[in-house]
Motif scaffolding. Structure first.
Motif, PDB file in Angstrom:
ATOM      1  N   PHE A 448     -11.833 -13.783  11.264  1.00  0.00           N
ATOM      2  CA  PHE A 448     -11.613 -13.998   9.838  1.00  0.00           C
ATOM      3  C   PHE A 448     -10.128 -13.917   9.508  1.00  0.00           C
ATOM      4  CE2 PHE A 448     -16.022 -12.611   9.975  1.00  0.00           C
ATOM      5  CZ  PHE A 448     -16.629 -13.441   9.054  1.00  0.00           C
ATOM      6  N   SER A 449      -9.754 -14.532   8.386  1.00  0.00           N
ATOM      7  CA  SER A 449      -8.370 -14.461   7.910  1.00  0.00           C
ATOM      8  C   SER A 449      -8.179 -13.165   7.131  1.00  0.00           C
ATOM      9  CB  SER A 449      -8.052 -15.663   7.012  1.00  0.00           C
ATOM     10  OG  SER A 449      -8.098 -16.870   7.729  1.00  0.00           O
ATOM     11  N   VAL A 450      -7.701 -12.141   7.827  1.00  0.00           N
ATOM     12  CA  VAL A 450      -7.347 -10.878   7.170  1.00  0.00           C
ATOM     13  C   VAL A 450      -5.964 -11.060   6.559  1.00  0.00           C
ATOM     14  CG1 VAL A 450      -6.916  -8.407   7.508  1.00  0.00           C
ATOM     15  CG2 VAL A 450      -8.705  -9.562   8.835  1.00  0.00           C
ATOM     16  N   PHE A 451      -5.809 -10.676   5.291  1.00  0.00           N
ATOM     17  CA  PHE A 451      -4.512 -10.900   4.642  1.00  0.00           C
ATOM     18  C   PHE A 451      -3.996  -9.661   3.910  1.00  0.00           C
ATOM     19  CE2 PHE A 451      -7.818 -12.076   1.645  1.00  0.00           C
ATOM     20  CZ  PHE A 451      -7.408 -11.506   0.444  1.00  0.00           C
ATOM     21  N   GLY A 452      -4.653  -8.527   4.061  1.00  0.00           N
ATOM     22  CA  GLY A 452      -4.161  -7.323   3.406  1.00  0.00           C
ATOM     23  C   GLY A 452      -5.089  -6.145   3.596  1.00  0.00           C
ATOM     24  N   TYR A 453      -4.709  -5.026   2.958  1.00  0.00           N
ATOM     25  CA  TYR A 453      -5.475  -3.791   3.088  1.00  0.00           C
ATOM     26  C   TYR A 453      -5.505  -3.041   1.766  1.00  0.00           C
ATOM     27  CZ  TYR A 453      -5.002  -4.704   8.045  1.00  0.00           C
ATOM     28  OH  TYR A 453      -5.058  -5.307   9.267  1.00  0.00           O
ATOM     29  N   THR A 454      -6.610  -2.327   1.550  1.00  0.00           N
ATOM     30  CA  THR A 454      -6.724  -1.445   0.397  1.00  0.00           C
ATOM     31  C   THR A 454      -5.874  -0.215   0.675  1.00  0.00           C
ATOM     32  OG1 THR A 454      -9.013  -2.189   0.135  1.00  0.00           O
ATOM     33  CG2 THR A 454      -8.331  -0.242  -1.119  1.00  0.00           C
ATOM     34  N   THR A 455      -4.845   0.019  -0.117  1.00  0.00           N
ATOM     35  CA  THR A 455      -3.943   1.143   0.117  1.00  0.00           C
ATOM     36  C   THR A 455      -4.135   2.280  -0.877  1.00  0.00           C
ATOM     37  OG1 THR A 455      -2.240   0.026  -1.205  1.00  0.00           O
ATOM     38  CG2 THR A 455      -2.175  -0.307   1.185  1.00  0.00           C
ATOM     39  N   ALA A 456      -4.828   2.024  -1.976  1.00  0.00           N
ATOM     40  CA  ALA A 456      -5.136   3.076  -2.959  1.00  0.00           C
ATOM     41  C   ALA A 456      -6.546   2.826  -3.480  1.00  0.00           C
ATOM     42  CB  ALA A 456      -4.133   3.053  -4.116  1.00  0.00           C
ATOM     43  N   GLY A 457      -7.333   3.897  -3.575  1.00  0.00           N
ATOM     44  CA  GLY A 457      -8.701   3.763  -4.052  1.00  0.00           C
ATOM     45  C   GLY A 457      -9.695   3.414  -2.981  1.00  0.00           C
ATOM     46  N   ARG A 458      -9.378   3.719  -1.717  1.00  0.00           N
ATOM     47  CA  ARG A 458     -10.327   3.411  -0.640  1.00  0.00           C
ATOM     48  C   ARG A 458     -11.657   4.137  -0.829  1.00  0.00           C
ATOM     49  NH1 ARG A 458      -5.687   2.836   3.087  1.00  0.00           N
ATOM     50  NH2 ARG A 458      -5.465   5.084   2.991  1.00  0.00           N
TER      51      ARG A 458
END
Length: 493
Positions: A448-458
């Motif tokens: 899949f095209s991963v384009f970022g990450y949850t950095t707050a509110g995981r």
């Protein structure tokens, strides 16, 4: 995967019987495949990968987030063969026992009991009993997926730091510091001497290569770069301060100091990476693109009137906020298309669905004008992404932005072709090592095209249920890095 270890000698009767039981089990357990090393047959688990199309393209019904139970159920088919296995062992050993002296026969009975226990545990446990086979014995197709030593980033912050295309000197400094994170996990006597050597190595590179480091920063950012460089050397949370913390051998202070130093390193690297370090293919120049990093803030509301869990010392919340850092350095087209959709209000009011190990948006086709971006994956060690080409993790290919991170953000596949991403649907990946390969990699890694990450509110992600709604989505950082095709420039504001 904890890999099977061949004992150096089989002269010990207990070792001999144990290996015999292990080999008999491997030859009879149908869901397990085996490899042959010399005359010894070794067991490997090969769970089936997830069905990507059914999970991430227009899900209509909610699914259970974990299928770990299903994975264990696949092992149940071996239970009917346990009895036959025991009979084989008994038949084989009885011929030996008849020739043994009473004392030896007693020893043999004990060995048979141990072997039988080993068989039961082997069949019912998803992990092999024996640990540590030399990696040279494992074929390349199995080594990466099943090795726990792949050093794939396990947090979004680490993955994002590693993805910055910065000066080689800064990458050397970063690598020396990142190694300390692994050393801090060692229990009891931590190798503080090695930690100190790592920081001194980083400090030497920083001082010796000062001119190279600052020369990589654009002219309009030189002043800020000089300040950050000074902070990295002598500031609070800098390398000198980190050495002092290590000498005091206080793991908590070392951990805090290391985090501060890595934050400073990342800020300096981001100044060096002022845009894309590669040229996009000609056929994709008319796609929206993000030339760097951006931050998206989303407000999620419960759809059934319930609340999110209270924050420490707070009240129950009807809505919660999460932040996503999107990375145009590794996925410029995917991140650019997502940023464009956010700024167009495409996700405001979008409903969410919980599917297997993911939270995915509903299908919003037609809500706003959008395009299907080609599958975009940056392989580790490469300078530009691959397009319409998934990675083969079993052949040793790993992405710069791994899916195997809780809170990874990726685009679903197009309904028409897995070579393209959906023009609208994205998902939060709820990584769970229990549902991954035995080396800790998702079975869909590189697909899949991963384009970022949850950095707050995981912590919010696990509380989202089908029917919850994205109240609003805003691009709060990186607007100036979003580059739209000429005909769409008016929609960027």
């Amino acid at each position: 995967m904890r890999r099977a270890k061949i004992a150096p000698t089989l002269s010990n009767p207990l070792v001999s019987v144990t290996c015999k039981a292990f080999l008999l089990t491997s030859s009879m357990a149908s869901p397990l495949s085996s490899s042959t090393i010399g005359s010894h047959q070794i067991l490997f688990l090969h769970p089936s990968p997830l069905n990507r199309r059914s999970l991430f393209v227009k899900p209509k019904l909610p699914f259970n987030r974990t299928n770990y139970g299903d994975f264990r159920m696949r092992l149940l088919s071996t239970s009917s063969k346990i009895g036959n296995t025991k009979e084989l062992i008994h038949s084989y050993d009885s011929s030996i026992d008849s020739k043994l002296k009473p004392f030896e026969a007693g020893t043999k009975n004990l060995e048979k009991l141990v072997a039988t226990i080993l068989i039961f545990v082997q069949v019912w446990s998803p992990m092999p009993l024996l640990g540590g086979l030399d990696s040279a014995y494992i074929s390349p197709a199995e080594a990466v997926l099943y090795s726990p030593d792949t050093k794939v980033p396990r947090t979004g912050e680490l993955a994002l730091r590693k993805a910055i295309p910065a000066n080689p000197s800064m990458k050397t400094i970063q690598a020396s510091l990142e190694d300390i994170s692994y050393l801090l996990r060692i229990p009891q006597r931590k190798p503080y001497g090695t930690m100190e050597s790592n920081v001194k190595k980083a400090l030497k590179v920083a001082i010796d290569d000062k001119d190279k480091i600052l020369a990589s920063i654009p002219a309009d950012l030189k002043d800020k770069g000089s300040e950050l460089y000074a902070t990295m050397i002598d500031g609070k949370g800098g390398l000198q301060s980190l050495i002092t913390s290590i000498k005091k051998q206080d793991p908590d202070k070392v951990s805090l100091g290391l985090a501060a130093s890595l934050d400073t390193v990342a800020e300096l690297e981001l100044l060096q990476a002022s845009g894309l370090s590669f040229l996009l293919p000609q056929q994709y120049l008319n796609f929206p693109k993000l030339a760097g990093r951006g931050t998206v803030e989303m407000t999620i509301e419960k759809g059934d009137g319930s609340t999110f869990s209270a924050e420490a010392g707070g009240d129950q919340r009807k809505s919660a906020t999460i932040q996503i850092v999107i990375d145009g350095y590794s996925a410029p087209l995917t991140a650019g298309n997502f940023a464009k959709l956010v700024t167009s209000g495409a996700y405001d009011g979008a409903k969410l669905n919980t599917v297997n190990q993911a939270v995915i948006t509903e299908d919003g086709s037609g809500k706003v004008e959008s395009v299907s971006v080609p599958l975009e994956v940056m392989p580790s060690g490469q300078f530009e992404p691959l397009y319409r080409t998934p990675l083969s993790v079993q052949d040793g290919e790993l992405p710069v932005l791994p899916l195997s991170v809780y809170g990874a953000v990726a685009m679903a596949h197009s309904e028409n072709s897995e070579d393209y991403s959906s023009p609208y649907q994205f998902f939060f990946y709820l990584y769970d090592k229990r549902n991954s390969g035995l080396g800790g990699l998702s079975f869909d890694e590189g697909q899949f095209s991963v384009f970022g990450y949850t950095t707050a509110g995981r912590d919010i992600l696990g509380q989202i249920k089908t029917g919850d709604v994205i109240k609003s989505a805003k691009l709060i950082e990186g607007q100036e890095r979003l580059i739209l095709p000429a005909q769409n420039n008016n929609s960027s504001t």
